[in-house]
Scaffold this motif. Structure first.
Motif, PDB file in Angstrom:
ATOM      1  N   ARG A   1       0.853  -1.186   0.000  1.00 56.20           N
ATOM      2  CA  ARG A   1       0.000   0.000   0.000  1.00 56.20           C
ATOM      3  C   ARG A   1       0.891   1.238   0.000  1.00 56.20           C
ATOM      4  O   ARG A   1       1.816   1.344   0.824  1.00 56.20           O
ATOM      5  CB  ARG A   1      -0.889   0.015   1.247  1.00 56.20           C
ATOM      6  CG  ARG A   1      -1.843   1.213   1.319  1.00 56.20           C
ATOM      7  CD  ARG A   1      -2.737   1.129   2.542  1.00 56.20           C
ATOM      8  NE  ARG A   1      -2.019   1.413   3.773  1.00 56.20           N
ATOM      9  CZ  ARG A   1      -1.833   2.653   4.275  1.00 56.20           C
ATOM     10  NH1 ARG A   1      -2.309   3.726   3.628  1.00 56.20           N
ATOM     11  NH2 ARG A   1      -1.195   2.809   5.411  1.00 56.20           N
TER      12      ARG A   1
ATOM     13  N   TYR B   1      -5.646  -1.608   6.563  1.00 51.19           N
ATOM     14  CA  TYR B   1      -6.057  -1.482   5.166  1.00 51.19           C
ATOM     15  C   TYR B   1      -6.002  -2.846   4.485  1.00 51.19           C
ATOM     16  O   TYR B   1      -5.056  -3.622   4.676  1.00 51.19           O
ATOM     17  CB  TYR B   1      -5.158  -0.497   4.424  1.00 51.19           C
ATOM     18  CG  TYR B   1      -5.414   0.939   4.798  1.00 51.19           C
ATOM     19  CD1 TYR B   1      -6.417   1.673   4.151  1.00 51.19           C
ATOM     20  CD2 TYR B   1      -4.673   1.566   5.781  1.00 51.19           C
ATOM     21  CE1 TYR B   1      -6.659   3.000   4.495  1.00 51.19           C
ATOM     22  CE2 TYR B   1      -4.907   2.883   6.129  1.00 51.19           C
ATOM     23  CZ  TYR B   1      -5.906   3.600   5.481  1.00 51.19           C
ATOM     24  OH  TYR B   1      -6.147   4.912   5.830  1.00 51.19           O
TER      25      TYR B   1
ATOM     26  N   ARG C   1      -6.865  -5.076   0.700  1.00 48.07           N
ATOM     27  CA  ARG C   1      -7.116  -5.037  -0.738  1.00 48.07           C
ATOM     28  C   ARG C   1      -7.403  -6.432  -1.244  1.00 48.07           C
ATOM     29  O   ARG C   1      -6.822  -7.407  -0.751  1.00 48.07           O
ATOM     30  CB  ARG C   1      -5.898  -4.484  -1.480  1.00 48.07           C
ATOM     31  CG  ARG C   1      -6.208  -3.876  -2.844  1.00 48.07           C
ATOM     32  CD  ARG C   1      -4.973  -3.816  -3.729  1.00 48.07           C
ATOM     33  NE  ARG C   1      -4.742  -5.066  -4.436  1.00 48.07           N
ATOM     34  CZ  ARG C   1      -3.780  -5.245  -5.331  1.00 48.07           C
ATOM     35  NH1 ARG C   1      -2.920  -4.262  -5.583  1.00 48.07           N
ATOM     36  NH2 ARG C   1      -3.646  -6.400  -5.950  1.00 48.07           N
TER      37      ARG C   1
ATOM     38  N   LYS D   1      -8.716  -3.212  -6.505  1.00 47.89           N
ATOM     39  CA  LYS D   1      -7.622  -2.253  -6.616  1.00 47.89           C
ATOM     40  C   LYS D   1      -7.500  -1.345  -5.403  1.00 47.89           C
ATOM     41  O   LYS D   1      -6.408  -0.899  -5.068  1.00 47.89           O
ATOM     42  CB  LYS D   1      -7.822  -1.387  -7.862  1.00 47.89           C
ATOM     43  CG  LYS D   1      -7.772  -2.155  -9.177  1.00 47.89           C
ATOM     44  CD  LYS D   1      -7.961  -1.221 -10.368  1.00 47.89           C
ATOM     45  CE  LYS D   1      -7.901  -1.986 -11.685  1.00 47.89           C
ATOM     46  NZ  LYS D   1      -8.083  -1.081 -12.851  1.00 47.89           N
ATOM     47  N   THR D   2      -8.606  -1.081  -4.745  1.00 54.60           N
ATOM     48  CA  THR D   2      -8.621  -0.083  -3.679  1.00 54.60           C
ATOM     49  C   THR D   2      -8.203  -0.682  -2.342  1.00 54.60           C
ATOM     50  O   THR D   2      -8.661  -1.765  -1.955  1.00 54.60           O
ATOM     51  CB  THR D   2     -10.029   0.518  -3.546  1.00 54.60           C
ATOM     52  OG1 THR D   2     -10.432   1.060  -4.809  1.00 54.60           O
ATOM     53  CG2 THR D   2     -10.062   1.607  -2.484  1.00 54.60           C
ATOM     54  N   TRP D   3      -7.333   0.053  -1.639  1.00 51.95           N
ATOM     55  CA  TRP D   3      -6.995  -0.322  -0.260  1.00 51.95           C
ATOM     56  C   TRP D   3      -8.086   0.246   0.640  1.00 51.95           C
ATOM     57  O   TRP D   3      -8.228   1.462   0.797  1.00 51.95           O
ATOM     58  CB  TRP D   3      -5.640   0.243   0.138  1.00 51.95           C
ATOM     59  CG  TRP D   3      -4.484  -0.503  -0.514  1.00 51.95           C
ATOM     60  CD1 TRP D   3      -3.859  -0.159  -1.662  1.00 51.95           C
ATOM     61  CD2 TRP D   3      -3.889  -1.698  -0.041  1.00 51.95           C
ATOM     62  NE1 TRP D   3      -2.880  -1.072  -1.964  1.00 51.95           N
ATOM     63  CE2 TRP D   3      -2.876  -2.039  -0.970  1.00 51.95           C
ATOM     64  CE3 TRP D   3      -4.095  -2.527   1.059  1.00 51.95           C
ATOM     65  CZ2 TRP D   3      -2.070  -3.162  -0.827  1.00 51.95           C
ATOM     66  CZ3 TRP D   3      -3.304  -3.643   1.202  1.00 51.95           C
ATOM     67  CH2 TRP D   3      -2.298  -3.962   0.276  1.00 51.95           C
ATOM     68  N   THR D   4      -8.893  -0.627   1.222  1.00 51.31           N
ATOM     69  CA  THR D   4     -10.057  -0.233   2.012  1.00 51.31           C
ATOM     70  C   THR D   4      -9.729  -0.290   3.496  1.00 51.31           C
ATOM     71  O   THR D   4      -9.122  -1.250   3.979  1.00 51.31           O
ATOM     72  CB  THR D   4     -11.242  -1.165   1.699  1.00 51.31           C
ATOM     73  OG1 THR D   4     -11.530  -1.092   0.295  1.00 51.31           O
ATOM     74  CG2 THR D   4     -12.467  -0.776   2.501  1.00 51.31           C
TER      75      THR D   4
END
Length: 606
Positions: free
Chosen positions: A482, A524, A526, A567-570
């Motif tokens: 990340r 985080y 992903r 794709k998104t780091w949540t």
């Protein structure tokens, strides 16, 4: 007294003494020593002949020097307190017994060579039994009795291991690395491993005998007395000299690999914890049931073959063993504390090690059906290779050597590297272990076989870590990161049975001295490969904290966020307020599977 005529042959110092005697016929008698002396001196036995007829029984209360070679099966032999049966080291000797014991009482000793005077390399000492029931007769050592055996390591040049210099595909001659012409001798038995992946434990290793040797450059050509055994024996295959000049064996024992014999003699050591009375060095046992011992035996450079088990023990302490064990049902059986096998090779056995506890293994374990079975707190610094099942069950196992690789770092794969036992917990930690990139961890992804197998410095890459768990893999990843996050991530690969009731635990972190104020923590996450995203109840971060200052009861809060793309780091967050300052435990779990899908967790609690 029987009349006899003796002819003595006396030569230079150390020459063999031989006696040729004609005796009048007599039946079996009971002989009791009356003074120290030679076995074949009638005065040793009160001038009443000497023990030599089948069925003769013997009681020894003095030092009696055994200086004959007799194939007639004697009756029971007792070595009483103060008695020593001392085999002469500079001549060939042999004693035969029927279905009888050699009983070593407290204060008695059976001595077949000693540290200062081993049985000389060109001589042999033989003890042979014609037992008619299994594990009943042999050598019975009372608490305080001594068994001392020293063969001569020069018999095999003090170096019993070689390796094939090239593939052996035909003929009676193969080549090993190095010069063994002055170390090994014609007539000695050797084993040869095929030097490749596991095929069958009874045929991957063969036993042959040396007919002749010749130097070829810096290597040795060995010609065997038998015909070529067939197949291919690959370069680096292990060649072992299993000859020793002190020999304990069952009469007419089979030496074929895979034959464990029946009606076998045994050694039963009853010595207590304070004694160190059994010391066996450079001896060979063929067709024996076992050496049953507990406390402080020293078994060095021993060859044990074609029997049940080299060492069989219950609650053994400080057992020290080295040598070569092959063609046995199980080389080591039982439980032993603070024990070590410094250079004990175990091969061509059904099971190498069954049980055992707090033991250090430093030899090679190869070409067995099972390597380690359900061992506990055992550390292995040697190599497990070319076995059908290298490890089956066990807890607290530590591996430092090779798994599927030999001592020369040549890959020789196990069929299965680690097999999980049903209704059991298997725990194996590997540290810097050399293994194939795709080790076979079998019987995972089942509901009854629990597992924790980890590899630190995985594949001998510094800082790489891999963990195989019951329902998935946990991997340290340093490439999927990340931006602005930690220097590594936790890669999580679920297996097909990873589900609601069978979750995969990703991380467990404890934070100490967390204040009794509102707190928010987050990580985080992903995804990769998902088309149906895990629900909040299937992928979550939880925090468990003290919720009642009086009872110290705890409460748990779960994150509610979900992934929506790959794709998104949540951010997965939890908010909570402890009642008192204390420890908070954070856990992250995944309980959903999709083929080819995984998640990455930034390895940092915020």
């Amino acid at each position: 007294m029987a009349q006899k005529t003796r002819i003595s042959l006396i030569g230079a110092p150390g020459a063999a003494y031989a006696s040729f005697e004609s005796k009048s016929s007599r039946g079996a008698q009971n002989f009791v020593s009356v003074q120290a002396g030679n076995w074949n001196d009638a005065e040793t036995w009160g001038d009443v002949d000497y023990p030599s007829i089948a069925g003769d029984t013997v009681t020894i209360g003095h030092e009696v020097r055994y200086n004959v070679s007799n194939s007639r099966a004697l009756g029971e032999m007792t070595i009483a307190s103060g008695g020593i049966l001392n085999f002469m080291p500079d001549m060939n000797t042999k004693v035969a017994l029927g279905h009888q014991d050699i009983v070593i009482q407290s204060g008695g000793e059976l001595r077949v060579g000693n540290l200062e005077a081993p049985i000389l390399k060109d001589q042999t000492a033989e003890l042979v039994w014609s037992t008619t029931a299994d594990n009943v007769k042999g050598i019975n050592i009372a608490n305080g009795g001594k068994l001392t055996i020293y063969g001569d390591p020069d018999h095999y040049g003090s170096n019993d291991i070689a390796e094939l210099a090239a593939d052996w595909t035909a003929g009676q001659t193969f080549t090993v690395v190095g010069d063994y012409t002055a170390l090994w001798q014609a007539g000695q038995p050797i084993t040869v491993h095929r030097g490749t992946d596991y095929s069958a434990y009874n045929t991957d290793t063969v036993i042959v005998s040396i007919a002749s040797m010749a130097l070829n450059g810096g290597n040795t050509e060995i010609t065997i007395a038998q015909t070529f055994p067939g197949g291919t024996f690959y370069a680096s295959g292990r060649v072992t000299n299993v000859g020793r000049n002190v020999k304990f064996y069952k009469n007419l024992a089979s030496g074929a690999i895979g034959n464990y014999n029946t009606n076998r003699p045994r050694i039963l050591d009853n010595n207590g914890i304070l004694n160190q009375n059994v010391h066996v060095k450079d001896a060979q046992f063929v067709g024996f049931h076992s050496i049953n011992t507990k406390y402080n035996p020293v078994l060095e450079s021993v060859v044990f073959r074609n029997g049940r088990s080299f060492i069989e023990t219950t609650s053994g302490i400080n057992i020290q063993a080295s040598g070569r064990v092959f063609s046995c049902a199980s080389a080591l059986i039982g439980t032993a504390l603070a024990s070590s096998t410094d250079g004990l090779d175990i091969f061509a056995c059904y099971t190498a090690i069954t049980g055992f506890y707090e033991t250090k293994l430093t030899g090679e374990i190869y070409s067995n059906y099972i390597g380690l079975y359900n061992a506990t707190l055992v550390s292995v610094t040697g190599n497990l290779f070319a076995n059908e099942l290298a490890i089956v069950g066990g807890t607290g196992l530590l591996l430092f050597g090779g798994l599927g690789y030999d001592a020369g770092e040549v890959m020789k794969r196990n069929l299965v590297d680690i097999y999980m036992l049903e209704n059991s917990f298997t725990e194996v930690k590997m540290r810097g272990v050399l293994m194939p990139p795709d080790p076979v961890i079998a019987n995972r992804n089942t509901f009854s076989a629990k597992i924790s197998v980890s590899s630190e410095n995985h594949l001998r890459v510094l800082g790489a870590h891999y963990r195989w768990k019951q329902f998935g893999d946990i991997i340290r990843n340093t490439t999927v990161l990340r931006p602005g996050g930690a220097g590594d991530t936790i890669e999580v690969v679920p297996l097909s049975n990873c589900a609601g009731a069978t979750p995969l635990s990703i991380l467990e972190w404890d934070e100490f001295d967390v204040p009794a104020t509102e707190q928010t923590r987050f990580v985080y996450v992903r995804g990769e490969g998902w088309t149906v995203w895990p629900e909040a109840s299937r992928l979550y971060l939880s925090a468990e904290y003290i919720d009642d200052a009086h009872t110290l009861a705890t409460a748990k809060v779960l994150s509610t966020q979900v992934l929506s793309d790959n794709k998104t780091w949540t951010k997965f967050s939890v908010t909570f307020k402890p009642s008192v300052k204390g420890t908070v435990r954070y856990v992250m779990q995944l309980s959903k599977y999709q083929a080819g899908a995984k998640v990455y967790v930034d390895n940092q609690l915020n």
